[in-house]
Enzyme design. Structure first.
Site, mmCIF file in Angstrom:
data_model
loop_
_atom_site.group_PDB
_atom_site.id
_atom_site.type_symbol
_atom_site.label_atom_id
_atom_site.label_comp_id
_atom_site.label_asym_id
_atom_site.label_seq_id
_atom_site.Cartn_x
_atom_site.Cartn_y
_atom_site.Cartn_z
ATOM 1 N N TYR A 142 0.815 -1.215 0.000
ATOM 2 C CA TYR A 142 0.000 0.000 0.000
ATOM 3 C C TYR A 142 0.851 1.268 0.000
ATOM 4 O O TYR A 142 0.382 2.339 -0.378
ATOM 5 C CB TYR A 142 -0.938 0.022 1.211
ATOM 6 C CG TYR A 142 -2.046 -0.998 1.149
ATOM 7 C CD1 TYR A 142 -2.174 -1.890 0.093
ATOM 8 C CD2 TYR A 142 -2.980 -1.080 2.175
ATOM 9 C CE1 TYR A 142 -3.184 -2.827 0.046
ATOM 10 C CE2 TYR A 142 -4.002 -2.021 2.144
ATOM 11 C CZ TYR A 142 -4.092 -2.893 1.074
ATOM 12 O OH TYR A 142 -5.099 -3.822 1.042
ATOM 13 N N LYS A 193 3.223 -15.325 2.320
ATOM 14 C CA LYS A 193 3.302 -16.158 1.113
ATOM 15 C C LYS A 193 4.770 -16.363 0.746
ATOM 16 O O LYS A 193 5.265 -15.901 -0.286
ATOM 17 C CB LYS A 193 2.536 -15.493 -0.033
ATOM 18 C CG LYS A 193 1.029 -15.609 0.077
ATOM 19 C CD LYS A 193 0.538 -17.024 -0.220
ATOM 20 C CE LYS A 193 0.655 -17.360 -1.696
ATOM 21 N NZ LYS A 193 0.176 -18.749 -1.965
ATOM 22 N N ASP A 226 -3.009 -17.860 1.999
ATOM 23 C CA ASP A 226 -4.193 -18.386 1.313
ATOM 24 C C ASP A 226 -4.769 -19.580 2.067
ATOM 25 O O ASP A 226 -5.988 -19.703 2.237
ATOM 26 C CB ASP A 226 -3.877 -18.743 -0.138
ATOM 27 C CG ASP A 226 -2.636 -19.610 -0.296
ATOM 28 O OD1 ASP A 226 -1.898 -19.817 0.683
ATOM 29 O OD2 ASP A 226 -2.398 -20.102 -1.421
ATOM 30 N N ASP A 250 -5.448 -6.933 5.539
ATOM 31 C CA ASP A 250 -6.661 -6.276 5.056
ATOM 32 C C ASP A 250 -7.699 -7.322 4.654
ATOM 33 O O ASP A 250 -8.867 -7.265 5.060
ATOM 34 C CB ASP A 250 -6.299 -5.385 3.865
ATOM 35 C CG ASP A 250 -7.415 -4.404 3.510
ATOM 36 O OD1 ASP A 250 -8.479 -4.434 4.145
ATOM 37 O OD2 ASP A 250 -7.207 -3.604 2.578
ATOM 38 N N ASP A 254 -11.198 -8.903 7.040
ATOM 39 C CA ASP A 254 -12.575 -8.805 6.541
ATOM 40 C C ASP A 254 -13.248 -10.173 6.530
ATOM 41 O O ASP A 254 -14.446 -10.289 6.802
ATOM 42 C CB ASP A 254 -12.600 -8.191 5.139
ATOM 43 C CG ASP A 254 -12.576 -6.663 5.175
ATOM 44 O OD1 ASP A 254 -12.377 -6.108 6.272
ATOM 45 O OD2 ASP A 254 -12.764 -6.041 4.118
#
Length: 371
Positions: A142, A193, A226, A250, A254
């Site tokens: 970001y 990852k 993941d 992020d 959620d």
């Protein structure tokens, strides 16, 4: 009794409505000797663009730096979809995070017993859920540079976002994770990852070394992000504290939010470093939900996440643990009574934003008198 300064930033959409319920709670606490809070307001997001042409002014940034804590409502909406990327409403939030160095984003996901049936998962999967997603908030993709879109000609363009992490950034968020776990169920899961990203390789190495060097008493594990997302919806109660980078934090937070039944239920805290001289830190508290412009102004918004965010401010900025616990208990009791806003009502009648806020404040007062 110390006076605490709060900067209220209602923002856009339902932000002013849910912030209004916190204002009522603050007024109640001030009037009943449960705190001494002085408040002022600032603008950030689309409202600031409309008023000043920028998502947050330099003057309001200075006020943010000077206050004891910030309470933020929500920012953005389709009204500002066509403004320049550099001055989009969300850029104001990013500036607050970056300039105040709010690197640690705490997102608790708690499923109240009364709402276990509101989750899209089976009640037995989420009932009693209490996990903490810890998101690194000031680094990663970001904020990394270069961040560009280049015209290659012949109708082709190339977009670049850069993921960057330094050792110190991973270590400091790792320390927050391990310290949180020691006060909870003593388990940390680090998600990245490493199989396809060099930043994931470094993240794994730094977290492993930090655990071995300083926190070997805490149960610790690695998961690919993941796979971690899959495990969150398969059996979320296996986790305690999950720590991850800005991007994965992020997304995963959620996912965790929806396990509880509604985004309207989830608060968050964004914390900076503790100043060794003043023993204070910059901090911003905000609900995880967005501005929800489709329901703005209709009295349909759920104020629980905003009220719970104020509860986190009491806990992490003002050391008012008793009052923070009372807020959590008041929310649980009101939900147990059957009162619901539109997002969690099921087949029942929906309470308005103000009706839910009033009920929580009344229950908070009742619990405080009985304590």
């Amino acid at each position: 009794m110390a006076t605490h300064n709060l900067l209220l930033v209602p923002g856009d959409g339902i932000g002013p409505e849910v912030m209004g319920e916190v204002k009522k709670l603050i007024a109640y606490m001030n009037a009943n000797g449960m705190g001494r809070f002085e408040t002022e307001e600032a603008m950030c997001g689309g409202c600031a663009i409309d008023a000043h042409g920028v998502p947050i002014t330099d003057a309001d940034m200075e006020r943010a730096k000077a206050t004891d804590a910030i309470l933020f409502g929500a920012a953005g909406g389709p009204k500002w979809d066509k403004v320049a990327y550099e001055i989009r409403p969300e850029a104001g939030i990013l500036r607050l995070r970056k300039d105040l160095q709010l690197y640690a984003n705490l997102r608790p996901a708690v499923c109240f017993p009364a709402l276990a049936a509101s989750s899209s998962l089976k009640p037995e999967v989420v009932e009693g859920l209490d996990i903490m997603i810890l998101r690194e908030l000031t680094g990663g993709v970001y904020f990394g540079e270069p961040k560009t879109i280049t015209d290659l000609g012949n109708g082709q363009k190339r977009a670049i976002d850069t993921q960057i992490y330094d050792t110190y950034e991973i270590e400091r968020i790792g320390r927050v994770a391990f310290e949180l776990a020691r006060k909870r169920r003593n388990k940390v899961t680090s998600m990245e990852k490493r199989n396809v990203m060099k930043t994931g390789v470094l993240w794994n190495e730094v977290m492993t070394a930090l655990h071995k060097r300083e926190y070997s008493d805490v149960e610790f594990e690695h998961q690919l992000a993941d796979s971690g997302g899959m495990q969150l919806v398969r059996w979320p109660k296996q986790f305690d504290v999950i720590v991850c980078d800005n991007l994965f934090g992020d997304m995963l937070s959620d996912i965790a939010a929806m396990l509880t039944g509604s985004l309207g239920m989830l608060p968050s805290a964004s914390l900076g470093e503790i100043n060794p001289k003043t023993k204070k830190r910059h901090a911003m508290y905000e609900p995880v939900h967005g501005s929800a412009p489709d329901i703005a102004g209709k009295g349909l918004a759920n104020p629980i996440a905003m009220i719970a965010s104020f509860g986190m401010a009491l806990r992490y900025s003002f050391d008012a643990l008793k009052e923070a616990d009372l807020i959590d208990a008041a929310i649980a009791n009101v939900l147990a009574s059957g009162l619901r806003t539109a997002d969690i009502k099921g087949d029942g009648k929906a309470a308005s934003t103000s009706e839910m806020g009033d009920a929580i404040i009344a229950e908070f007062g009742k619990l405080a008198k009985a304590a």
